[in-house]
Design an enzyme around this catalytic site. Sequence first.
Site, PDB file in Angstrom:
ATOM      1  N   GLU A  84      -5.045   7.286  -0.480  1.00  0.00           N
ATOM      2  CA  GLU A  84      -4.621   7.713  -1.814  1.00  0.00           C
ATOM      3  C   GLU A  84      -5.657   7.262  -2.845  1.00  0.00           C
ATOM      4  O   GLU A  84      -5.990   6.083  -2.906  1.00  0.00           O
ATOM      5  CB  GLU A  84      -3.253   7.125  -2.159  1.00  0.00           C
ATOM      6  CG  GLU A  84      -2.716   7.637  -3.471  1.00  0.00           C
ATOM      7  CD  GLU A  84      -1.297   7.132  -3.782  1.00  0.00           C
ATOM      8  OE1 GLU A  84      -0.452   7.951  -4.150  1.00  0.00           O
ATOM      9  OE2 GLU A  84      -1.044   5.914  -3.650  1.00  0.00           O
ATOM     10  N   LYS A 140      10.479  -5.949 -14.095  1.00  0.00           N
ATOM     11  CA  LYS A 140       9.123  -6.478 -14.297  1.00  0.00           C
ATOM     12  C   LYS A 140       8.162  -5.309 -14.406  1.00  0.00           C
ATOM     13  O   LYS A 140       7.943  -4.571 -13.464  1.00  0.00           O
ATOM     14  CB  LYS A 140       8.673  -7.414 -13.171  1.00  0.00           C
ATOM     15  CG  LYS A 140       7.490  -8.239 -13.638  1.00  0.00           C
ATOM     16  CD  LYS A 140       6.376  -8.544 -12.668  1.00  0.00           C
ATOM     17  CE  LYS A 140       5.630  -7.448 -12.015  1.00  0.00           C
ATOM     18  NZ  LYS A 140       4.518  -6.906 -12.856  1.00  0.00           N
ATOM     19  N   GLU A 199       8.991   3.149  -3.212  1.00  0.00           N
ATOM     20  CA  GLU A 199       8.334   4.447  -3.393  1.00  0.00           C
ATOM     21  C   GLU A 199       6.844   4.153  -3.485  1.00  0.00           C
ATOM     22  O   GLU A 199       6.398   3.523  -4.428  1.00  0.00           O
ATOM     23  CB  GLU A 199       8.895   5.137  -4.641  1.00  0.00           C
ATOM     24  CG  GLU A 199       8.647   6.615  -4.630  1.00  0.00           C
ATOM     25  CD  GLU A 199       7.316   6.956  -5.227  1.00  0.00           C
ATOM     26  OE1 GLU A 199       6.309   6.984  -4.472  1.00  0.00           O
ATOM     27  OE2 GLU A 199       7.272   7.186  -6.441  1.00  0.00           O
ATOM     28  N   CYS A 223       2.180  10.004  -7.694  1.00  0.00           N
ATOM     29  CA  CYS A 223       2.385   9.881  -6.254  1.00  0.00           C
ATOM     30  C   CYS A 223       2.611  11.232  -5.591  1.00  0.00           C
ATOM     31  O   CYS A 223       2.427  11.381  -4.399  1.00  0.00           O
ATOM     32  CB  CYS A 223       3.587   8.986  -6.004  1.00  0.00           C
ATOM     33  SG  CYS A 223       4.988   9.446  -7.032  1.00  0.00           S
TER      34      CYS A 223
END
Length: 503
Positions: free
Chosen positions: A397, A187, A262, A296
């Site tokens: 983040e 997906k 992750e 990331c």
Amino acid sequence: MEFNQTKETGVTEIYTQDKLYIRGQWVAPIDGEQNESIDPSTGKVWARVAFAGVRDIDSAVSAAQEALAGPWSRWSPAQRAALLRRIGALFEAHAERLAELESRDNGMLLRDALANIRVQAQYYYYFAGMADKLEGRTIPIEDGMLAYTTRVPVGVVGAIVPWNVPLLTMTWKLAPALAAGCTVVVKTAEQTPVSAYEFARLLETCDVPPGVINIVSGIGPTVGARLVAHPGVSKISFTGEHRTAQEIMRTGAVNLKRYSFECGGKSPHIIFDDADLAHAINAATHSSFAVCGQSCALGSRLLVQRSVYTQVAEELARRAGRIRVGMPKDAAAQMGPQAHAEQLSKTLRYIDIAKGEGATLLAGGARISEGDLGAGYFVAPTVFANVDNKMRVAREEIFGPVVSVIPFDDEEEAIAIANDTDYGLTAGLWSQNIGRAHRVASRIQAGTVWINTYRYIRWAIPYGGFKMSGLGRENGMEAVDAYLQTRSTVVNLTGNYPDMYAN
Ligand code: NAI
Ligand code: MG
């Protein structure tokens, strides 16, 4: 499906794909919809593609379940390896087209897209090499008994991928899953559905058994959530925000799903005063602004020893000011736009938060609103100095081109600040003192530590997070373990079984 180009302007017409790739066929959505995709460098619609609905997910999962029980289960490891090599070769043969589509959909520089598409071939070749080496053990237990293990696929895998590097994050899941003999429903992220559909079209030349690879896009909280809730899916492999991972854990509890996550980071990139400063500053600049800050692994907290702090911060700000922000197709451009409007607002919001928290703005700090770039989602490379690690700008983040420069006095303080975070994905450190470099590296709570380099990521090196940065590892030999389960078989060689109830 059409994708027309002219020599002068590149893509001129809308890219369209009105079907989903399920069971090796292109099928119209049952309860999905047609959705638009925006080119983030112009803010305009450039593609229309099919999104799955909940019933389409159910259909894709059925296809994957049937494939798992079908001829695929009798494919030899060598046949699976050969399939992986055929898929890898697609990334070499069709790199330019895939890169153009991904760059258009996501806004990454065309040359960066080309490099990261080409390298994906290596991931399939690497896991092809593992497909026929998934050996079990024989276990010496006692005379007359034989015990051995075999490693079998975990089942149907739901691969939920993000928008920042769409095909690469898919590849990290697909290659080990296929090596292990699993079947997969991919997906893609709603913001960047195009390149994976194009990949599905190319798959038609690879002799993939129907249903082994299914590719759909769709809205995360409904359609992604159905994939997670589906009892026919044994494992979810996900890249994205940790809050989504937490939600996935709750929903997937229904059948005790296996997970690989992750989930990003707030990585410390440490420069000691005994570093080779010229190269450290090169790396610090790149680790702040690569992929427009949407990776990331970025070194978004730059920790600099106080004796060289001003020198490093000022040079970083000077370099940030010189980065050529431009259109992804422009060969002279060095940084593109944010990938979508929501990420643009998030980045701008954090810039305001940092200003409000009292950080010193040394470079950038705003959206680029003039000229050709004004309609796109471009943000100037931004450097904040005098950041305290307690500030939100240092803890959360951002996923945009914003770096926080934080001073420290000595090794102990550097380690303390580096580890004072909920995340633990990556870290970097610069020092010419080999003892210090390894000593500090061994105390940093992160899944990857780079010494005198940064963001060196390869198919053969395990990658994943400590703490809130994730669960499990992608890449490297252990990645395939996440798609396997162990069966112990125990054989009585004697033919005897005593009567336990004899008088
Ligand atoms: P997200 O985690 O919501 O989306 C990632 C993927 O998960 C997409 O395919 C999305 O459709 C799907 N998804 C969303 N909600 C779901 C649910 N309830 N069940 C199943 N699937 C679901 O991330 P988002 O909102 O796109 O980005 C927010 C922030 O997350 C970014 O600003 C960044 O900080 C971080 N992020 C980190 C990434 C990484 O590489 N680790 C990648 C993308 C985002
Ligand atoms: Mg989200």
